[in-house]
Design a protein around this motif. Structure first.
Motif, mmCIF file in Angstrom:
data_model
loop_
_atom_site.group_PDB
_atom_site.id
_atom_site.type_symbol
_atom_site.label_atom_id
_atom_site.label_comp_id
_atom_site.label_asym_id
_atom_site.label_seq_id
_atom_site.Cartn_x
_atom_site.Cartn_y
_atom_site.Cartn_z
ATOM 1 N N MET A 1 0.847 -1.175 0.000
ATOM 2 C CA MET A 1 0.000 0.000 0.000
ATOM 3 C C MET A 1 0.888 1.232 0.000
ATOM 4 O O MET A 1 1.785 1.356 0.819
ATOM 5 N N SER A 2 0.657 2.168 -0.912
ATOM 6 C CA SER A 2 1.402 3.421 -0.962
ATOM 7 C C SER A 2 0.821 4.413 0.012
ATOM 8 O O SER A 2 -0.384 4.577 0.106
ATOM 9 N N VAL A 3 1.702 5.057 0.728
ATOM 10 C CA VAL A 3 1.296 6.087 1.683
ATOM 11 C C VAL A 3 2.299 7.218 1.588
ATOM 12 O O VAL A 3 3.494 6.985 1.475
ATOM 13 N N GLY A 4 1.827 8.461 1.682
ATOM 14 C CA GLY A 4 2.749 9.593 1.691
ATOM 15 C C GLY A 4 3.142 9.987 0.282
ATOM 16 O O GLY A 4 2.412 9.786 -0.677
ATOM 17 N N SER A 5 4.349 10.538 0.163
ATOM 18 C CA SER A 5 4.801 11.015 -1.137
ATOM 19 C C SER A 5 4.981 9.855 -2.105
ATOM 20 O O SER A 5 5.162 8.716 -1.703
ATOM 21 N N SER A 6 4.952 10.181 -3.377
ATOM 22 C CA SER A 6 4.966 9.143 -4.396
ATOM 23 C C SER A 6 6.276 8.358 -4.434
ATOM 24 O O SER A 6 6.327 7.278 -4.981
ATOM 25 N N ASP A 7 7.363 8.912 -3.842
ATOM 26 C CA ASP A 7 8.635 8.202 -3.914
ATOM 27 C C ASP A 7 8.876 7.287 -2.717
ATOM 28 O O ASP A 7 9.924 6.662 -2.627
ATOM 29 N N ARG A 8 7.930 7.194 -1.813
ATOM 30 C CA ARG A 8 8.104 6.334 -0.636
ATOM 31 C C ARG A 8 6.926 5.386 -0.506
ATOM 32 O O ARG A 8 5.800 5.738 -0.776
ATOM 33 N N LEU A 9 7.219 4.200 -0.037
ATOM 34 C CA LEU A 9 6.184 3.212 0.220
ATOM 35 C C LEU A 9 6.175 2.861 1.691
ATOM 36 O O LEU A 9 7.229 2.764 2.314
ATOM 37 N N MET A 10 4.992 2.642 2.209
ATOM 38 C CA MET A 10 4.871 2.151 3.577
ATOM 39 C C MET A 10 5.155 0.661 3.540
ATOM 40 O O MET A 10 4.568 -0.070 2.743
ATOM 41 N N GLN A 11 6.029 0.213 4.377
ATOM 42 C CA GLN A 11 6.362 -1.201 4.488
ATOM 43 C C GLN A 11 5.796 -1.731 5.800
ATOM 44 O O GLN A 11 5.829 -1.035 6.813
ATOM 45 N N TYR A 12 5.287 -2.930 5.761
ATOM 46 C CA TYR A 12 4.744 -3.580 6.956
ATOM 47 C C TYR A 12 5.627 -4.779 7.267
ATOM 48 O O TYR A 12 5.915 -5.576 6.376
ATOM 49 N N GLN A 13 6.073 -4.855 8.504
ATOM 50 C CA GLN A 13 6.947 -5.963 8.878
ATOM 51 C C GLN A 13 6.536 -6.556 10.211
ATOM 52 O O GLN A 13 5.955 -5.871 11.054
ATOM 53 N N ARG A 14 6.821 -7.830 10.368
ATOM 54 C CA ARG A 14 6.539 -8.537 11.614
ATOM 55 C C ARG A 14 7.579 -8.120 12.644
ATOM 56 O O ARG A 14 8.766 -8.008 12.327
ATOM 57 N N LEU A 15 7.125 -7.874 13.853
ATOM 58 C CA LEU A 15 8.029 -7.587 14.962
ATOM 59 C C LEU A 15 8.264 -8.858 15.751
ATOM 60 O O LEU A 15 7.376 -9.707 15.859
ATOM 61 N N GLY A 16 9.444 -8.994 16.322
ATOM 62 C CA GLY A 16 9.777 -10.162 17.131
ATOM 63 C C GLY A 16 11.159 -10.013 17.723
ATOM 64 O O GLY A 16 11.751 -8.925 17.712
ATOM 65 N N THR A 17 11.690 -11.109 18.203
ATOM 66 C CA THR A 17 13.013 -11.073 18.822
ATOM 67 C C THR A 17 14.083 -10.604 17.837
ATOM 68 O O THR A 17 15.063 -9.982 18.238
ATOM 69 N N HIS A 18 13.872 -10.860 16.546
ATOM 70 C CA HIS A 18 14.858 -10.499 15.532
ATOM 71 C C HIS A 18 15.011 -8.985 15.337
ATOM 72 O O HIS A 18 16.038 -8.534 14.841
ATOM 73 N N ASN A 19 13.990 -8.195 15.696
ATOM 74 C CA ASN A 19 14.112 -6.747 15.471
ATOM 75 C C ASN A 19 13.612 -5.887 16.639
ATOM 76 O O ASN A 19 13.458 -4.684 16.485
ATOM 77 N N TRP A 20 13.362 -6.487 17.790
ATOM 78 C CA TRP A 20 12.916 -5.722 18.957
ATOM 79 C C TRP A 20 13.906 -4.610 19.285
ATOM 80 O O TRP A 20 13.507 -3.463 19.473
ATOM 81 N N THR A 21 15.187 -4.902 19.356
ATOM 82 C CA THR A 21 16.148 -3.862 19.729
ATOM 83 C C THR A 21 16.208 -2.749 18.681
ATOM 84 O O THR A 21 16.407 -1.586 19.031
ATOM 85 N N GLN A 22 16.004 -3.089 17.433
ATOM 86 C CA GLN A 22 16.010 -2.073 16.365
ATOM 87 C C GLN A 22 14.885 -1.058 16.561
ATOM 88 O O GLN A 22 15.077 0.134 16.337
ATOM 89 N N TRP A 23 13.700 -1.519 16.964
ATOM 90 C CA TRP A 23 12.529 -0.655 17.036
ATOM 91 C C TRP A 23 12.151 -0.251 18.465
ATOM 92 O O TRP A 23 11.218 0.530 18.653
#
Length: 182
Positions: A1-23
């Motif tokens: 799904m595109s959101v915001g300006s035409s040059d950016r896309l909204m990305q949806y990702q699963r959260l978990g132990t692999h990226n908890w510290t990142q976010w």
């Protein structure tokens, strides 16, 4: 799904132990910006939800910016919360408790909250849950209640005087969304 300006896309990702510290910091900041203190979870609670192996937590990300998230884990992990504590489904391991859904004010009105909830519900269904349940605070989460009802939520319990933070009304709606498991 595109959101915001035409040059950016909204990305949806699963959260978990692999990226908890990142976010982690972005999630804590967004929760502090959106929720009044009585609805904010501790970093430890958020980590337990996000890192739960049966949990279904998602992030909406534009570039490297967190636009929103929804967090959920099996109902059995929320015995300390009114609503889940009394839910007859607790113990069956068939209900996902939707603990948080937040969208940064900059991104509101673009369908991100709906997309997060739809993706969470679809994942819950495909992973064998029979229902998604949660709570919405009356007055402060009316938009979330409308979103949840549009996705099939039905009120099963009205909880009074749960937050006790001086903000009226001190009422939340505990709901279920029945899933059609394949």
């Amino acid at each position: 799904m595109s959101v915001g300006s035409s040059d950016r896309l909204m990305q949806y990702q699963r959260l978990g132990t692999h990226n908890w510290t990142q976010w982690r910091e972005a999630i804590l900041l967004l929760e502090a910006q959106i929720y009044e203190p009585s609805r904010q979870d501790t970093p430890e609670t958020l980590e337990r939800i996000i890192c739960n192996e049966r949990g279904i937590s998602l992030a909406a990300v534009e570039g490297q910016r967190l636009a929103g998230f929804c967090l959920g884990a099996p109902l059995e992990n929320f015995a300390h919360v009114r609503g889940p504590a009394e839910d007859p489904a607790r113990g069956s391991n068939t209900a996902l408790y939707a603990a948080d859904t937040l969208v940064d004010a900059h991104y509101r009105g673009r369908g991100i909250g709906r997309e997060l909830k739809v993706r969470q519900i679809e994942a819950a269904c495909s992973e064998g849950f029979k229902s998604v349940c949660g709570r919405n605070r009356v007055g402060l989460a009316n938009a979330m209640w409308r979103l949840n009802t549009s996705l099939g939520a039905r009120a099963v319990h009205i909880i009074e005087k749960d937050y006790q933070d001086g903000i009226e009304p001190d009422i939340c709606i505990y709901y279920h969304i029945a899933l059609s498991v394949p």
